[in-house]
Every structure is written in structure tokens, then in C-alpha cells.
Design an enzyme around this catalytic site. Sequence first.
Site, PDB file in Angstrom:
ATOM      1  N   CYS A  44       7.837   3.052   6.488  1.00  0.00           N
ATOM      2  CA  CYS A  44       8.423   3.314   5.062  1.00  0.00           C
ATOM      3  C   CYS A  44       8.014   2.235   4.104  1.00  0.00           C
ATOM      4  O   CYS A  44       6.738   2.047   3.959  1.00  0.00           O
ATOM      5  CB  CYS A  44       9.490   3.781   5.384  1.00  0.00           C
ATOM      6  SG  CYS A  44      10.456   4.565   3.853  1.00  0.00           S
ATOM      7  N   MET A  45       8.900   1.656   3.497  1.00  0.00           N
ATOM      8  CA  MET A  45       8.819   0.634   2.719  1.00  0.00           C
ATOM      9  C   MET A  45       8.568  -0.788   2.916  1.00  0.00           C
ATOM     10  O   MET A  45       8.213  -1.665   2.521  1.00  0.00           O
ATOM     11  CB  MET A  45      10.007   0.477   1.661  1.00  0.00           C
ATOM     12  CG  MET A  45       9.909  -0.337   0.598  1.00  0.00           C
ATOM     13  SD  MET A  45       8.802   0.306  -0.673  1.00  0.00           S
ATOM     14  CE  MET A  45       8.842  -0.915  -2.061  1.00  0.00           C
TER      15      MET A  45
END
Length: 227
Positions: A135-136
Site C-alpha cells: 500500500c503506502m
Amino acid sequence: MKKIGVLLHGSGVFDGSEIHESVFTLLAIAEAGAEAVCFAPNVNQHHVLNHTTGEEMPEIRNVLVESARIARGNIKDIVDIQASELDGLVMPGGFGTAKNITKWAFEGPDGPILESVKNLIVELVAQGKPIAGLCMSPTTIAKALEGTAYHAHLTVGTPNEASPYEIAAISAGMESIGQVAEMASVREIVVDEKLKIVTAPCYMMEANIVEVRDNIKQAVDALIALM
């Protein structure tokens, strides 16, 4: 049994670790026959958000204490973790990685990173041990490797499919600090064979829970194959 570190950074997508991604990470590690070693920085969260309204709450919460909720209490302070005791590392997403570990959510690639996290990531890469960023979290890997001799191929998703985030801008930010941004959908992962870094978009894309689960299993299986 292989020991795989799991770096948490709170509990809750908007101010800590993405809970689905964290649990799916632990599940994929267990399914692979490895042992998860959970840890987190012992620092205060940048802020606390009400996840029903998105509004900031007048509270102070500790990242390690909140992360312990996901780890069911079986967690360590990152300062007590050595790269030598791990066979690999998985970094679930959630905006705690960009608020509590770095300040990417507020300052972009120019923001700082916790030294304890930077040092662990750099040491693992130097020792040839694999890392998976979900994800991030690839932005945190990018920030950790900034100014080093390492230039990783990383992904946070693709602007060619639906996403709630500015994938092109985040990708450009990673490139601005010396990394190589790759485009990938939630059905894909990016594997940097040279540096042994695996990245997967997960909830950076418009995805359902099954797609995210499958993407994380892809990433964890690829990480273990690099050991």
C-alpha cells in the site's frame, strides 16, 4: 522456522496501520510456515482520527500501544529489533506509515523519517534480506533509501485504474528521492530482484477485500521465495 518482521505503526487506516492489510500479512506469513515478529516505534501518533467522520480527536495515543491491538499484545519496540535476527520484513500499509514513521502525508518526500526505521530498512537491504512494502509503505522504503547507493523499483499502484489517491504524484515523489516508480494494479506486484524488495498496491487502488488478500499473499510468497 523463518522469522519475518512485521512493522506496524498504529491501528486504523487513517492514522495507523491498515488493519485488513496487517491481519492478511500475519495470515500469509503463518500459511507459509514462517513466524511473524511484530514491532512498532514507541512514539506518539501524529494525531488521532475518528474513523467514522474523519475528524481529528483531542487525544494522544502511542504507536506501540495501538499496534499491540493488532498483534494481540505480542509486540516489541523497534529499538529492540536487530536486522540480524530477521529473515525478512513486511510493512503493511495505512497512513500511519506516512504520518507516524515519515511525514509524507504532510510534507511529501521532503519530510523526515524515524531513524530507527531507516536504519533497519537499510541494514536489511545491505544484508541481502528481503522486504515487502504494501500500500503506502513503499514511500517509507523510498525515504529510507534516500541518499544511499540503493535505488529500488517500487510501486504504489497505477493511475490507469481507479484509485482514491494521487498515484502519479506519489510515484513522482518516490522518483524525486532516487527510487524508480513502477506501475502495477492490485492484481500485480513489483519485485526488485537485485535489492530483494517486493511491493504491492493493495488498498492504494479501488479494491475489494478479496483482491487485497490475494495481493498480500502474492507479495509474501514472493518475499519468501527471495530468502
